[in-house]
Design a protein around this motif. Structure first.
Motif, PDB file in Angstrom:
ATOM      1  N   LEU A 109       1.540  25.239  14.917  1.00 53.23           N
ATOM      2  CA  LEU A 109       2.195  25.615  16.171  1.00 53.23           C
ATOM      3  C   LEU A 109       2.388  27.134  16.176  1.00 53.23           C
ATOM      4  O   LEU A 109       3.159  27.661  15.380  1.00 53.23           O
ATOM      5  N   GLY A 110       1.682  27.830  17.032  1.00 52.88           N
ATOM      6  CA  GLY A 110       1.733  29.292  17.021  1.00 52.88           C
ATOM      7  C   GLY A 110       1.202  29.841  15.710  1.00 52.88           C
ATOM      8  O   GLY A 110       1.745  30.799  15.157  1.00 52.88           O
ATOM      9  N   THR A 111       0.136  29.235  15.220  1.00 52.14           N
ATOM     10  CA  THR A 111      -0.368  29.519  13.869  1.00 52.14           C
ATOM     11  C   THR A 111      -0.695  30.981  13.654  1.00 52.14           C
ATOM     12  O   THR A 111      -0.311  31.560  12.640  1.00 52.14           O
ATOM     13  N   ALA A 162      -8.416  22.024  12.746  1.00 57.62           N
ATOM     14  CA  ALA A 162      -8.094  20.720  13.340  1.00 57.62           C
ATOM     15  C   ALA A 162      -6.686  20.293  12.922  1.00 57.62           C
ATOM     16  O   ALA A 162      -6.071  20.901  12.052  1.00 57.62           O
ATOM     17  N   LEU A 163      -6.221  19.222  13.521  1.00 58.95           N
ATOM     18  CA  LEU A 163      -4.941  18.602  13.165  1.00 58.95           C
ATOM     19  C   LEU A 163      -3.751  19.518  13.429  1.00 58.95           C
ATOM     20  O   LEU A 163      -2.773  19.514  12.686  1.00 58.95           O
ATOM     21  N   ALA A 164      -3.824  20.325  14.473  1.00 60.59           N
ATOM     22  CA  ALA A 164      -2.760  21.273  14.791  1.00 60.59           C
ATOM     23  C   ALA A 164      -2.066  20.877  16.090  1.00 60.59           C
ATOM     24  O   ALA A 164      -2.702  20.373  17.014  1.00 60.59           O
ATOM     25  N   LEU A 165      -0.756  21.117  16.157  1.00 63.74           N
ATOM     26  CA  LEU A 165      -0.019  20.844  17.386  1.00 63.74           C
ATOM     27  C   LEU A 165      -0.452  21.757  18.529  1.00 63.74           C
ATOM     28  O   LEU A 165      -0.316  21.391  19.693  1.00 63.74           O
ATOM     29  N   ASP A 166      -0.959  22.948  18.216  1.00 66.77           N
ATOM     30  CA  ASP A 166      -1.478  23.828  19.260  1.00 66.77           C
ATOM     31  C   ASP A 166      -2.527  23.107  20.094  1.00 66.77           C
ATOM     32  O   ASP A 166      -2.533  23.206  21.311  1.00 66.77           O
ATOM     33  N   GLY A 167      -3.423  22.388  19.439  1.00 66.24           N
ATOM     34  CA  GLY A 167      -4.463  21.653  20.137  1.00 66.24           C
ATOM     35  C   GLY A 167      -3.904  20.547  21.012  1.00 66.24           C
ATOM     36  O   GLY A 167      -4.422  20.257  22.081  1.00 66.24           O
ATOM     37  N   PHE A 169      -0.958  20.577  22.570  1.00 64.84           N
ATOM     38  CA  PHE A 169      -0.352  21.171  23.756  1.00 64.84           C
ATOM     39  C   PHE A 169      -1.386  21.729  24.712  1.00 64.84           C
ATOM     40  O   PHE A 169      -1.129  21.881  25.890  1.00 64.84           O
ATOM     41  N   ARG A 170      -2.549  22.039  24.209  1.00 65.68           N
ATOM     42  CA  ARG A 170      -3.627  22.534  25.073  1.00 65.68           C
ATOM     43  C   ARG A 170      -4.523  21.402  25.550  1.00 65.68           C
ATOM     44  O   ARG A 170      -5.507  21.641  26.218  1.00 65.68           O
ATOM     45  N   GLY A 171      -4.239  20.190  25.112  1.00 63.39           N
ATOM     46  CA  GLY A 171      -5.039  19.057  25.540  1.00 63.39           C
ATOM     47  C   GLY A 171      -6.288  18.850  24.713  1.00 63.39           C
ATOM     48  O   GLY A 171      -7.169  18.108  25.091  1.00 63.39           O
ATOM     49  N   ARG A 172      -6.387  19.522  23.577  1.00 67.28           N
ATOM     50  CA  ARG A 172      -7.556  19.385  22.703  1.00 67.28           C
ATOM     51  C   ARG A 172      -7.046  19.017  21.326  1.00 67.28           C
ATOM     52  O   ARG A 172      -6.344  19.786  20.691  1.00 67.28           O
ATOM     53  N   ALA A 177      -9.957  22.020  18.311  1.00 70.55           N
ATOM     54  CA  ALA A 177      -8.743  22.832  18.333  1.00 70.55           C
ATOM     55  C   ALA A 177      -9.005  24.278  17.971  1.00 70.55           C
ATOM     56  O   ALA A 177      -8.215  25.141  18.282  1.00 70.55           O
ATOM     57  N   THR A 178     -10.140  24.568  17.326  1.00 71.97           N
ATOM     58  CA  THR A 178     -10.418  25.945  16.954  1.00 71.97           C
ATOM     59  C   THR A 178     -11.053  26.723  18.092  1.00 71.97           C
ATOM     60  O   THR A 178     -11.127  27.939  18.033  1.00 71.97           O
ATOM     61  N   GLU A 179     -11.512  26.031  19.131  1.00 69.86           N
ATOM     62  CA  GLU A 179     -12.110  26.716  20.249  1.00 69.86           C
ATOM     63  C   GLU A 179     -11.013  27.265  21.141  1.00 69.86           C
ATOM     64  O   GLU A 179      -9.988  26.636  21.347  1.00 69.86           O
ATOM     65  N   SER A 180     -11.234  28.437  21.679  1.00 65.55           N
ATOM     66  CA  SER A 180     -10.269  28.967  22.636  1.00 65.55           C
ATOM     67  C   SER A 180     -11.022  29.250  23.923  1.00 65.55           C
ATOM     68  O   SER A 180     -11.742  30.225  24.031  1.00 65.55           O
ATOM     69  N   ARG A 181     -10.869  28.358  24.883  1.00 64.84           N
ATOM     70  CA  ARG A 181     -11.551  28.514  26.158  1.00 64.84           C
ATOM     71  C   ARG A 181     -10.506  28.685  27.242  1.00 64.84           C
ATOM     72  O   ARG A 181      -9.444  28.088  27.199  1.00 64.84           O
ATOM     73  N   THR A 182     -10.854  29.469  28.248  1.00 62.95           N
ATOM     74  CA  THR A 182      -9.958  29.630  29.377  1.00 62.95           C
ATOM     75  C   THR A 182     -10.124  28.444  30.311  1.00 62.95           C
ATOM     76  O   THR A 182     -11.066  27.663  30.197  1.00 62.95           O
TER      77      THR A 182
END
Length: 195
Positions: A109-111, A162-167, A169-172, A177-182
């Protein structure tokens, strides 16, 4: 009769065939069915986000344990077996950063932000506490600080894996989860273009 141009062409072809030998199907059963190291490399590449996620979880857990030990005296306590007095510089603040940033990195989360803060705190610990004693980490007892600092720098650049809460919250969730797309990029991928 070999002319210079014929000789150079023949040697180029020999060099190319040595670099790219023909595929031998009899070797496929020994390498997982894909015919060589590229099969293993492909499987490792597919697993990379998960390996990075496990790395992040382990590093975050270990870092948070250092903070919990210093703040609450659990797991053997801080240096000397006790707790760090509240508000003392830099020990108490370092322990708060360790527990907070370690927990965030552990959860994914906010890694990147948490890893940046954690890396900075470990760099400070190394250069202010350990490095004045001696130049090399093995001689000054700063191996842990140096390893944590560089592990967190790696996470700043790679992201959570992978396996991150960031993903979540972003729906991935998962390897994506490592991709950052707008939002526009996701919309373009979802909407087919017809001519």
């Amino acid at each position: 009769m070999n002319t210079p141009s014929t000789t150079s062409t023949t040697s180029k072809q020999s060099a190319q065939s040595a670099q790219n030998p023909p595929h031998d199907p009899s070797l496929a059963h020994n390498t997982g069915g894909t015919g060589g190291a590229s099969g293993l490399a492909g499987r490792l590449d597919q697993s990379q986000p998960y390996a990075l996620g496990v790395f992040r979880i382990v590093v975050g857990l270990l870092f948070a344990c250092h903070g919990a030990a210093s703040l609450f005296g659990v797991l053997g306590g801080g240096m000397g077996g006790g707790t760090v007095p509240v508000g003392t510089w830099p020990g108490w603040y370092a322990a708060v950063i360790q527990l907070g940033a370690g927990g965030l990195v552990l959860l994914g989360l906010g890694t990147r932000s948490a890893a940046f803060l954690a890396s900075g705190s470990m760099a400070y610990a190394y250069f202010k506490v350990h490095q004045p004693e001696s130049l090399f980490p093995l001689q000054n007892g700063g191996e842990t600080a140096a390893l944590f600092a560089w592990a967190f720098v790696l996470l700043v650049f790679t992201g959570p894996g992978a396996l991150a809460l960031d993903g979540l919250f972003r729906g991935r969730v998962g390897a994506g989860a490592t991709e950052s797309r707008t939002g526009e990029e996701r919309e373009e991928q979802a909407t087919p273009v017809t001519a």
